[in-house]
Design an enzyme around this catalytic site. Structure first.
Site, PDB file in Angstrom:
ATOM      1  N   MET A   1      -8.784  -1.870   6.860  1.00 35.02           N
ATOM      2  CA  MET A   1      -8.259  -3.016   6.131  1.00 35.02           C
ATOM      3  C   MET A   1      -9.158  -4.229   6.317  1.00 35.02           C
ATOM      4  O   MET A   1      -9.586  -4.541   7.434  1.00 35.02           O
ATOM      5  CB  MET A   1      -6.847  -3.346   6.614  1.00 35.02           C
ATOM      6  CG  MET A   1      -5.799  -2.305   6.252  1.00 35.02           C
ATOM      7  SD  MET A   1      -5.566  -2.151   4.461  1.00 35.02           S
ATOM      8  CE  MET A   1      -4.886  -3.768   4.076  1.00 35.02           C
TER       9      MET A   1
ATOM     10  N   GLY B   1     -15.085   4.633  12.471  1.00 35.44           N
ATOM     11  CA  GLY B   1     -14.624   3.356  11.948  1.00 35.44           C
ATOM     12  C   GLY B   1     -15.435   2.189  12.460  1.00 35.44           C
ATOM     13  O   GLY B   1     -16.486   1.841  11.929  1.00 35.44           O
TER      14      GLY B   1
ATOM     15  N   LYS C   1      -4.290  11.326   6.533  1.00 35.37           N
ATOM     16  CA  LYS C   1      -4.827  10.756   7.778  1.00 35.37           C
ATOM     17  C   LYS C   1      -3.653  10.361   8.647  1.00 35.37           C
ATOM     18  O   LYS C   1      -2.819   9.551   8.231  1.00 35.37           O
ATOM     19  CB  LYS C   1      -5.728   9.555   7.511  1.00 35.37           C
ATOM     20  CG  LYS C   1      -6.404   9.035   8.784  1.00 35.37           C
ATOM     21  CD  LYS C   1      -7.446   7.973   8.468  1.00 35.37           C
ATOM     22  CE  LYS C   1      -8.260   7.620   9.722  1.00 35.37           C
ATOM     23  NZ  LYS C   1      -7.471   6.892  10.723  1.00 35.37           N
TER      24      LYS C   1
ATOM     25  N   CYS D   1      -1.374   4.104  10.033  1.00 34.27           N
ATOM     26  CA  CYS D   1      -1.461   2.671  10.288  1.00 34.27           C
ATOM     27  C   CYS D   1      -0.163   2.156  10.907  1.00 34.27           C
ATOM     28  O   CYS D   1       0.921   2.396  10.360  1.00 34.27           O
ATOM     29  CB  CYS D   1      -1.755   1.930   8.989  1.00 34.27           C
ATOM     30  SG  CYS D   1      -1.887   0.136   9.213  1.00 34.27           S
TER      31      CYS D   1
ATOM     32  N   GLY E   1     -11.350   8.363  16.185  1.00 32.07           N
ATOM     33  CA  GLY E   1     -10.901   7.617  17.340  1.00 32.07           C
ATOM     34  C   GLY E   1     -11.889   7.624  18.489  1.00 32.07           C
ATOM     35  O   GLY E   1     -12.144   8.668  19.079  1.00 32.07           O
TER      36      GLY E   1
END
Length: 346
Positions: A17, A231, A137, A98, A210
Site C-alpha cells: 500500500m 516486499g 495471498k 493485510c 516475509g
C-alpha cells in the site's frame, strides 16, 4: 482460461500500500524483466465505483502484472475482476493477509483467515467470472489460531474452489495489539510450515513471503517452494532486483547498475511530467538506490528536498545522480591513494 505455472511465480514483488503504484512498478520493471509485479491492494468498491483509469491503468511494459483485490463479497469481487480483466491484467490476487484497521473495518484482508469457507466462495466467484488466474495471498493465521490448522484449512478450501496459486506470508497477523508495521516484523516467521504446505500440495504453485532480503535467502527458499515474494527489501534496495534475472533465471540483467536505471527511467519521467505529474511522485520510489554506497545519502537528500518543489524537472534527478557519482569516484580515489601499488596489505 489462462493458466499459471510454477515458473511464473519464481520471483515476484509484493503488493504494498502506498508504494507499488504504477510509477514504482515501471521502475522495477526496468530492473528485472522476469519479476512478476503486483499492484497495491484495491478494494472492490474502489474498482467498481472509482476512477478506473487512474486506479487500474498501467503501462504495458509493467507486465506480467497482477492486481490485488481487497473484499469479502463474492459478487462484488466477481464484478471487480471482470472490470480488471478488460484492462489486461495477468492475474487477480485476493488479499487474505493485510491486518490494517481499514481492512478489519471492512471484514476482509487478514480477517478472512477466520472464514476459509468465505474465501472459497470468493475464489470461485472470480474463477467463474473471468479467464484470468485467481490466486490468494494469506498469512499462516491470525490472533490465537493454531497456525498449521488455520493455514491448511484456508489452503484446502481455496484450492478446492480453484485457486491457481498461494502466496504465504510466513507470519501470523494480530488483529489487535499490533500495528500494521509491527505485524510485518514482530510475529515470528515459520518458514517450515510453508514448506510443509508445499509438500502437501506438490502440484500447486506456492510462493513464500516475509523477511526475505538477499539472493542467498531466495535460493534457500526455492529449494522448498516454487517462488519467493519480496516486499520491503526490493523497495528499499531496488538494485537487488538487478540480480534477479541472472541469479534466479540464468538471464542477463537488463541494466548494468543503478546509474543506468536512472537514465532508463528518465524518458518515462519526462513523459509523466508533460502530463502534469509531479517529479516527487516518481523519484520517491528511487530513494533506496545506491544503498550502502558512497553518495547514497547525498542522492536521497537532494531528491527529498528538491523533487517536491513545484515545477521540479529531471534536472533535479540528474544533479542528484551526479552527486552520487562524485562521491563514489572520490571513495575510489581515496582507496587508490591509500594503496598506490594495488597490492593487498594483509
Amino acid at each position: 482460461m489462462k493458466s499459471l505455472i510454477k515458473q511464473d511465480i519464481r520471483f515476484s514483488t509484493a503488493p504494498m500500500m502506498d508504494w507499488t503504484d504504477r510509477h514504482c512498478r515501471f521502475f522495477h520493471r526496468l530492473l528485472s524483466r522476469r519479476a512478476r509485479l503486483y499492484t497495491e491492494m484495491l478494494t472492490t468498491g474502489a474498482v467498481i465505483f472509482g476512477d478506473r483509469e487512474r486506479l487500474l491503468g498501467f503501462d504495458a511494459a509493467e507486465r506480467p502484472l497482477a492486481l490485488q483485490l481487497g473484499g469479502s463479497d463474492p459478487a462484488e469481487l466477481a464484478k471487480a475482476a471482470r472490470i480488471a480483466e478488460t484492462f489486461g491484467y495477468d492475474e487477480i490476487n485476493l488479499n487474505v493477509g493485510c491486518p490494517s484497521d481499514r481492512v478489519q473495518n471492512g471484514a476482509f484482508g487478514a480477517c478472512l483467515m477466520l472464514r476459509p469457507e468465505l474465501v472459497a466462495d470468493c475464489v470461485k466467484a472470480m474463477k467463474d467470472a473471468v479467464a484470468l488466474p485467481i490466486t490468494v495471498k494469506c498469512r499462516i493465521g491470525v490472533d490465537d489460531q493454531e497456525p498449521r490448522t488455520a493455514l491448511f484449512a484456508l489452503a484446502e478450501r481455496a484450492v478446492a474452489a480453484g485457486s491457481d496459486a498461494l502466496f504465504v506470508h510466513a507470519r501470523k497477523a494480530w488483529l489487535s495489539g499490533l500495528s500494521p508495521k509491527e505485524n510485518r516484523d514482530v510475529p515470528p516467521l515459520d518458514y517450515g510450515l510453508v514448506y510443509e504446505l508445499k509438500r502437501a500440495y506438490s502440484d500447486l504453485p506456492i510462493a513464500i513471503n516475509g523477511g526475505i532480503a538477499t539472493i542467498d535467502d531466495m535460493r534457500g527458499h526455492l529449494s522448498h517452494v516454487d517462488g519467493v515474494m519480496i516486499g520491503r527489501a526490493a523497495y528499499h534496495e531496488p538494485e537487488l532486483l538487478l540480480s534477479v534475472d541472472p541469479e534466479l533465471f540464468g538471464e542477463a540483467a537488463p541494466l548494468a547498475d543503478g546509474f543506468a536505471a536512472v537514465e532508463a527511467f528518465i524518458p518515462y519521467i519526462e513523459a509523466q511530467i508533460e502530463r502534469g505529474e509531479r517529479l516527487a511522485n516518481m523519484t520517491r520510489h528511487m530513494l533506496g538506490l545506491f544503498a550502502g554506497k558512497p553518495g547514497a545519502r547525498a542522492f536521497r537528500r537532494r531528491l527529498a528536498s528538491e523533487a517536491v518543489r513545484p515545477g521540479a524537472g529531471v534536472e533535479v534527478l540528474l544533479s542528484a545522480m551526479d552527486e552520487a557519482r562524485r562521491a563514489m569516484s572520490a571513495r575510489i580515489r581515496l582507496a587508490a591513494d591509500a594503496n598506490p601499488t594495488g597490492h593487498s596489505r594483509s
